[in-house]
Scaffold this motif. Structure first.
Motif, short mmCIF file in Angstrom:
data_model
loop_
_atom_site.label_atom_id
_atom_site.label_comp_id
_atom_site.label_asym_id
_atom_site.label_seq_id
_atom_site.Cartn_x
_atom_site.Cartn_y
_atom_site.Cartn_z
N ALA A 196 -20.16 39.46 27.26
CA ALA A 196 -20.27 39.92 28.64
C ALA A 196 -19.12 39.44 29.53
CB ALA A 196 -21.59 39.43 29.25
N HIS A 197 -18.18 38.70 28.94
CA HIS A 197 -17.04 38.16 29.69
C HIS A 197 -17.52 37.31 30.87
CE1 HIS A 197 -14.46 40.80 27.34
NE2 HIS A 197 -15.25 41.81 27.67
N THR A 198 -18.49 36.48 30.61
CA THR A 198 -18.99 35.56 31.62
C THR A 198 -18.98 34.16 31.02
OG1 THR A 198 -20.78 35.15 33.19
CG2 THR A 198 -21.44 35.86 30.98
N THR A 199 -19.66 33.21 31.64
CA THR A 199 -19.63 31.84 31.15
C THR A 199 -21.02 31.38 30.72
OG1 THR A 199 -20.06 30.84 33.31
CG2 THR A 199 -17.76 31.32 32.75
N VAL A 200 -21.04 30.38 29.85
CA VAL A 200 -22.29 29.79 29.40
C VAL A 200 -23.02 29.18 30.60
CG1 VAL A 200 -23.31 27.93 28.02
CG2 VAL A 200 -21.49 29.35 27.05
N LYS A 201 -22.27 28.56 31.48
CA LYS A 201 -22.84 27.95 32.67
C LYS A 201 -23.58 28.99 33.52
CE LYS A 201 -21.61 25.13 36.70
NZ LYS A 201 -20.48 24.48 37.45
N ARG A 261 -30.44 43.91 30.26
CA ARG A 261 -30.72 43.37 31.60
C ARG A 261 -29.47 42.69 32.16
NH1 ARG A 261 -35.36 41.91 34.68
NH2 ARG A 261 -35.04 40.10 36.01
N LEU A 262 -28.75 41.97 31.33
CA LEU A 262 -27.53 41.29 31.78
C LEU A 262 -26.50 42.32 32.25
CD1 LEU A 262 -25.77 38.81 32.16
CD2 LEU A 262 -25.13 38.97 29.73
N GLN A 263 -26.42 43.44 31.55
CA GLN A 263 -25.49 44.50 31.96
C GLN A 263 -25.81 44.96 33.39
OE1 GLN A 263 -26.03 48.53 30.49
NE2 GLN A 263 -23.88 48.59 29.87
N GLN A 264 -27.11 45.14 33.69
CA GLN A 264 -27.51 45.56 35.02
C GLN A 264 -27.26 44.47 36.06
OE1 GLN A 264 -28.51 48.69 35.88
NE2 GLN A 264 -27.88 49.10 33.78
N ILE A 265 -27.48 43.22 35.67
CA ILE A 265 -27.22 42.10 36.59
C ILE A 265 -25.75 42.09 37.00
CG2 ILE A 265 -27.04 39.57 36.74
CD1 ILE A 265 -29.51 39.46 34.88
N LEU A 266 -24.87 42.21 36.02
CA LEU A 266 -23.44 42.17 36.29
C LEU A 266 -23.00 43.38 37.11
CD1 LEU A 266 -22.12 40.89 32.84
CD2 LEU A 266 -22.52 39.58 34.94
N PHE A 267 -23.66 44.53 36.86
CA PHE A 267 -23.34 45.74 37.62
C PHE A 267 -23.69 45.53 39.10
CE2 PHE A 267 -24.86 49.73 39.49
CZ PHE A 267 -23.69 50.44 39.47
N TYR A 268 -24.91 45.10 39.39
CA TYR A 268 -25.32 44.89 40.77
C TYR A 268 -24.53 43.77 41.43
CZ TYR A 268 -29.21 48.17 40.47
OH TYR A 268 -29.96 49.30 40.34
N LYS A 269 -24.15 42.77 40.63
CA LYS A 269 -23.35 41.67 41.17
C LYS A 269 -22.00 42.19 41.67
CE LYS A 269 -22.32 36.85 40.05
NZ LYS A 269 -20.86 36.81 40.20
N GLU A 270 -21.45 43.16 40.95
CA GLU A 270 -20.19 43.78 41.37
C GLU A 270 -20.36 44.51 42.69
OE1 GLU A 270 -17.02 43.83 40.24
OE2 GLU A 270 -17.62 42.21 38.89
N LEU A 271 -21.59 44.93 42.97
CA LEU A 271 -21.87 45.65 44.22
C LEU A 271 -22.19 44.69 45.36
CD1 LEU A 271 -24.07 48.58 42.86
CD2 LEU A 271 -21.62 48.58 43.36
N ASP A 272 -21.99 43.39 45.11
CA ASP A 272 -22.13 42.37 46.15
C ASP A 272 -23.58 42.09 46.54
OD1 ASP A 272 -20.89 40.44 47.73
OD2 ASP A 272 -20.92 41.71 49.50
N PHE A 273 -24.53 42.33 45.61
CA PHE A 273 -25.92 41.98 45.87
C PHE A 273 -26.14 40.50 45.53
CE2 PHE A 273 -26.27 46.55 45.49
CZ PHE A 273 -27.25 46.88 46.41
N SER A 274 -27.03 39.86 46.27
CA SER A 274 -27.37 38.48 45.96
C SER A 274 -28.24 38.45 44.71
CB SER A 274 -28.15 37.86 47.13
OG SER A 274 -29.45 38.44 47.24
#
Length: 252
Positions: free
Chosen positions: A11-16, A47-60
């Motif tokens: 997902a190109h994110t971090t373990v943290k 679910r992670l894919q959707q999280i990262l998508f909405y995060k890109e849209l600046d949602f908390s």
């Protein structure tokens, strides 16, 4: 099953970050071994894919959790994303066509023929047919008749043009990652509400916020907006809230 390190790499994110999502209940691994290792399944990755998508849209993260816990149809969401990409392709085709025309006219030193940018509905019957489904829904659910008045075709055409222009501008801001608080976004809202005021439509900052909240709460209208752009109506709601706060601050 995937380990937390494998998921972070995919997902190109971090373990943290994944640990934090688990801590706040946003992304809970399918399994946790006796040794405390997190193991993620296919549904977790979706679910992670959707999280990262909405995060890109600046949602908390709080807003994202609320969205994802409301039984989102993954297939429908992917179809909407596909439709959006197809719309972008068509827009690019149109831009290329316009550029080619401009190049041709510039070479020939001929003024570009300015055609009507938006074409509204021509007759009252056209408008009644266009609003038929929405009107039937509103009468059934809210006992409200959109067409229970004389249809001013010219006024409705003007309103349709402004509504289309406003939505296109807002969607563009969303796609570009512009903050709801950005002056460009707020200025466009001010322009839109000024238009509504001239048309004697509800046009206060509170009216605008109330309208976006209704669109979110009402499935028919929420889907109508989300078909244009996934996450759009939620972005518009944040824009309206920011505009109301700014307007209140100015008054104070």
């Amino acid at each position: 099953m995937y380990t937390v390190h494998e998921v972070a790499k995919l997902a190109h994110t971090t373990v943290k970050t994944l640990h934090y999502y688990h801590k706040v209940g946003l992304l809970i691994p399918e399994q946790t071994t006796d040794a405390g290792y997190r193991l993620y399944g296919k549904k977790d990755l979706e679910r992670l894919q959707q999280i990262l998508f909405y995060k890109e849209l600046d949602f908390s993260l709080k807003e994202i959790k609320k969205l994802l816990d409301s039984d989102i149809d993954r297939e429908k969401t992917l179809i909407q994303q596909k439709n959006l990409l197809e719309q972008k392709v068509e827009r690019f085709k149109g831009l290329i066509k316009t550029i080619n025309s401009s190049i041709k006219n510039t070479k020939e030193e001929v003024d570009l023929d300015m055609e009507t940018m938006f074409k509204g509905f021509e007759t009252e019957n056209d408008w009644e047919e266009a609003l038929k489904n929405q009107n039937e829904y509103l009468k059934k659910e809210y006992d409200f008749d959109l067409l229970n008045q004389t249809t001013d075709v010219e006024s409705m055409n003007d309103s349709a043009i402004e509504a289309q222009s406003f939505n296109e501008d807002m969607i563009k801001f969303l796609q570009e990652g512009t903050s709801p608080n950005d002056s460009k976004v707020q200025d466009r809202v001010k322009e839109h509400l000024s238009f509504l005021e001239k048309k004697d439509h509800p046009s206060t900052p509170q009216d605008f916020l109330n309208q976006t909240e209704f669109f979110i709460a009402d499935e028919f209208h929420r889907n109508m907006f989300e078909q244009q752009q996934v996450g759009y109506i939620y972005f518009l709601n944040k824009v309206a809230a920011s505009y109301l706060i700014a307007h209140s601050s100015i008054k104070d």
